[in-house]
Scaffold this motif. Structure first.
Motif, mmCIF file in Angstrom:
data_model
loop_
_atom_site.group_PDB
_atom_site.id
_atom_site.type_symbol
_atom_site.label_atom_id
_atom_site.label_comp_id
_atom_site.label_asym_id
_atom_site.label_seq_id
_atom_site.Cartn_x
_atom_site.Cartn_y
_atom_site.Cartn_z
ATOM 1 N N UNK A 100 -7.531 0.134 8.169
ATOM 2 C CA UNK A 100 -6.163 -0.270 7.805
ATOM 3 C C UNK A 100 -6.210 -1.377 6.763
ATOM 4 N N UNK A 101 -7.090 -2.335 6.991
ATOM 5 C CA UNK A 101 -7.198 -3.460 6.042
ATOM 6 C C UNK A 101 -7.767 -2.994 4.706
ATOM 7 N N UNK B 2 -7.307 -0.075 3.391
ATOM 8 C CA UNK B 2 -6.218 0.612 2.698
ATOM 9 C C UNK B 2 -5.224 -0.400 2.147
ATOM 10 N N UNK B 3 -4.927 -1.436 2.948
ATOM 11 C CA UNK B 3 -3.991 -2.465 2.495
ATOM 12 C C UNK B 3 -4.543 -3.191 1.273
ATOM 13 N N UNK C 75 -4.286 -1.055 -1.739
ATOM 14 C CA UNK C 75 -2.932 -0.792 -2.221
ATOM 15 C C UNK C 75 -2.329 -1.997 -2.916
#
Lengths: 292, 251
Positions: free
Chosen positions: A167-168, A170-171, A174
């Protein structure tokens, strides 16, 4: 009909190797907006290291693991030492840098490992299965190739989709600014992303080498075909990249089988040029056009 | 707890902040107002280490923040929202909020899927849901931000910032684009949150800042032109002429 089946199986097997390269390119593109032209050369280098390990009497699987681990480290070090300083510069800097890494690795490899073409071992037979008196158009190594890439993709999918680490990552890819505010060490995430991409590339190198043999530029064509697959897939989409790469594998296999093996590389370039001319944003991307 | 003292920030020779000071005490709500280009967001950016002051000091609980990397602030208990919405469009609301939990070095454990890693993921999920519930948007946990109304997205951003369990929450224009009733709810929310943390907010919505703040700092052209409790600011003629105008004189 039998020929068609043979070409199809070959196409899928090769396509999965291209898919590993394509996915590695997409991971790096999504994280850092850079096309890593050195992806193939890095895979060549780690495959040589595996060969050295195997030649010293170690089992194939140890060489396999060493190649993947070296890929992880090589990718991470490349990002940390070379890419990081140019990340905030114009994109052309990163393009030239990755071409520089490509040239450097292909120049250093013959000094370290010798420039002649070398054969590369397989962990399982690459002779087609035989049932009774019938030879099936698929070998254990082809099954291993497809299986290994599928497992690698599944593991990456799980890391990215199911863990807070993913998740991190991907964050961070982005929006680095927001990610930093949220306490995410963006630099570390990018380093890890490059490492994982190079690990996937190293896997492709190990799977390609028995067929294309090992020499300093052995992965150049594989990189072009993987790149073509990634472009077809729109460069943003992992699923698109894999689908595109398998499509390229199939197309090249049919060209090679029905028209002539010498024309296969040309076929790859024709596909790449056609896609860039007709649908430069890729078949799986619906965003704005992209400069390549 | 936060002490900004006499900072100057320059951009290519242009003075963006000129000797700006700001104090935020525990459980206090501090408003920062000023016209466009006054340097409000630059002040937050200096606290967040996005820009480095050429002079002056920024300390948080006695520790200098100058040179501290941005990512570390969340670990120190300073959370911030940005002026824009800043939600990740490809992550669900719940994932967006979970991403707000400051990371720890659990790389290997996460990648190998150790049981401890799963437990931590579950804890984060529960905490994120609790924050979404507090903000009244738990029913949108599975949605993607792009389909949600502006007011809901604003709440999700605050829920995400709360994942850092901050002692100091910096809100950059939390009321922008909100309806009157949403603003009233925001005021109530800030009053609730102050039990747990101090809040500094940069805001154009002057009435809202007046209603909720203990002290207000007014910036104009990079300088502090007034600082004090809302009544004092409202009565300040410099503020009225520089920024607030007749609208506030009548308010």
């Amino acid at each position: 009909m039998r020929l068609f089946v043979i070409y199809t199986v070959d196409g899928i097997t090769n396509g999965m190797v291209y898919a590993a390269v394509a996915l590695a390119l997409v991971m790096i593109w999504r994280a850092t907006r850079i096309i890593n032209y050195a992806q193939g050369a890095m895979a060549m280098f780690t495959t040589y290291i595996a060969l050295v390990v195997i030649r010293h009497g170690a089992p194939y699987w140890l060489g396999f693991l060493v190649a993947l681990a070296t890929g992880l480290v090589l990718g991470a070090v490349t990002e940390r030492l070379l890419v990081r300083p140019v990340e905030s510069r114009p994109p052309l800097n990163a393009v030239i840098l990755s071409l520089g890494v490509l040239i450097l690795l292909e120049a250093v490899a013959p000094m370290l490992f010798g420039g002649q073409t070398q054969s590369f071992p397989v962990p399982v037979s690459n002779i087609d299965f035989v049932v009774g008196t019938t030879s099936l158009p698929v070998s254990p190594f082809a099954v291993f190739t497809v299986g290994a890439v599928l497992i690698a993709m599944l593991l990456l999918f799980l890391v990215f989709q199911r863990t807070t680490l993913g998740l991190r990552m991907r964050a961070a890819a982005f929006n680095p600014e927001i990610a930093r505010i949220l306490g995410i060490r963006v630099g570390r995430m990018l380093t890890l992303g490059w490492g994982l991409a190079a690990l996937l590339g190293a896997l492709a190198g190990m799977l390609a080498a028995p067929a294309v043999y090992l020499y300093p530029s052995n992965m150049d064509e594989v990189l072009v075909f993987g790149f073509t697959g990634a472009i077809i897939g729109g460069l943003e989409s992992p699923v698109g990249a894999v689908t595109g790469a398998v499509g390229v594998g199939l197309a090249l296999s049919y060209v090679s089988g029905y028209i002539g093996a010498d024309l296969a590389p040309l076929g790859g370039f024709v596909i790449l040029i056609l896609v860039l001319m007709l649908r430069p944003q890729g078949l799986f991307s619906f965003g704005r056009q992209r400069q390549v | 707890m936060l002490e900004v003292a006499g900072i100057d920030v320059h951009f290519d020779g242009v003075v963006a902040l000129d000797g700006v000071s700001l104090t935020v005490r525990e459980h206090q709500i501090v408003g920062v107002i000023g016209p466009n280009g006054a340097g409000k967001t630059t002040l937050f950016n200096a606290v967040s280490s996005f820009v480095t002051p050429v002079t002056g000091t920024i300390t948080y609980r006695g520790r200098s923040l100058i040179g501290v990397p941005t990512w570390r602030l969340a670990h120190l208990g300073i959370a911030r929202t940005l002026q824009g919405l800043g939600l990740f469009p490809t992550l669900t609301v719940l994932e967006n909020v979970i991403a707000g939990a400051p990371s720890r070095a659990r790389l290997a454990a996460d990648m190998l899927g150790f049981p401890g890693s799963d437990r931590r993921t579950e804890t984060l999920r529960e905490e994120a849901m609790a924050n979404l519930t507090e903000l009244g948007v738990a029913d949108r946990a599975g949605a993607y931000p792009g389909v949600l109304p502006h007011g809901v997205q604003k709440r999700v951003i605050i829920a995400r910032a709360l994942m850092a369990r901050p002692s100091l929450l910096l809100l950059d224009e939390p009321a922008s684009g909100l309806s009157a009733s949403d603003v009233n709810e925001l005021i109530e929310l800030l009053r609730t949150l102050r039990e747990r943390m101090a809040i500094a907010l940069v805001e154009h919505h002057v009435d809202m800042v007046m209603a909720v703040s203990d002290t207000i700092t007014v910036l104009n052209l990079g300088q502090v032109i007034a600082s004090g409790p809302p009544d004092e600011i409202r009565a300040n003629s410099d503020v009225a002429s520089a920024y607030l105008g007749q609208a506030v004189a009548h308010a």
